[in-house]
Design an enzyme around this catalytic site. Structure first.
Site, PDB file in Angstrom:
ATOM      1  N   CYS A   1       0.935  -1.196  -0.023  1.00 55.48           N
ATOM      2  CA  CYS A   1      -0.166  -0.038   0.168  1.00 55.48           C
ATOM      3  C   CYS A   1       0.737   1.021   0.281  1.00 55.48           C
ATOM      4  CB  CYS A   1      -1.071  -0.139   1.171  1.00 55.48           C
ATOM      5  SG  CYS A   1      -0.281   0.131   2.646  1.00 55.48           S
ATOM      6  N   HIS A   2       0.300   2.392   0.538  1.00 55.80           N
ATOM      7  CA  HIS A   2       1.245   3.507   0.605  1.00 55.80           C
ATOM      8  C   HIS A   2       2.465   3.483   1.585  1.00 55.80           C
ATOM      9  CE1 HIS A   2       2.399   7.699   0.109  1.00 55.80           C
ATOM     10  NE2 HIS A   2       2.213   7.911   1.629  1.00 55.80           N
TER      11      HIS A   2
END
Length: 98
Positions: A57-58
Site C-alpha cells: 500500500c502507500h
C-alpha cells in the site's frame, strides 16, 4: 498467524498485490503489481490461496490488513514494510497508469 513484514531489499518472487484505491495505484505503483483495493479483497482473497503474495500500500498499514485476509484465505503472504513510499525512497522506479 502473525504476518511477516519484509523490507524493500527482501522483496522476492510472488504476486505483488497493491491494495490501494485505483487512483492511488495509477499515480504510481511497483512494477508488475496487480491492483485489488482493500475494500474488494475479501471477496477476491480465495483466488490467491496457495500462492506467494506480497501486499503493498502507500505506507504499510493497509497492506498488513490485506495480508491478514489473505493469510486466512490460505495464501503465503508477506507485507511490504513502508509500502510504495519505502520503495521510492530506496530509489526504485514506479509505474503509472492502470
Amino acid at each position: 498467524m502473525t504476518v511477516r513484514e519484509i523490507r524493500v531489499d527482501q522483496l522476492g518472487a510472488g504476486v505483488l498485490l497493491d491494495v490501494r484505491s485505483p487512483n492511488e495505484y495509477a499515480a504510481g505503483h511497483l512494477p508488475g503489481a496487480v491492483n485489488v483495493p482493500l475494500d474488494e479483497l475479501e471477496t477476491a482473497a480465495a483466488r490467491y490461496a496457495g500462492q506467494d503474495v506480497v501486499t503493498v500500500c502507500h505506507s504499510g498499514a493497509r497492506s498488513l490488513a490485506a495480508a491478514r485476509l489473505l493469510d486466512a484465505a490460505g495464501a503465503r503472504v508477506q507485507s511490504l514494510a513502508g509500502g510504495t513510499e519505502a520503495w521510492r525512497q530506496a530509489g526504485h522506479p514506479v509505474e503509472t497508469g492502470h
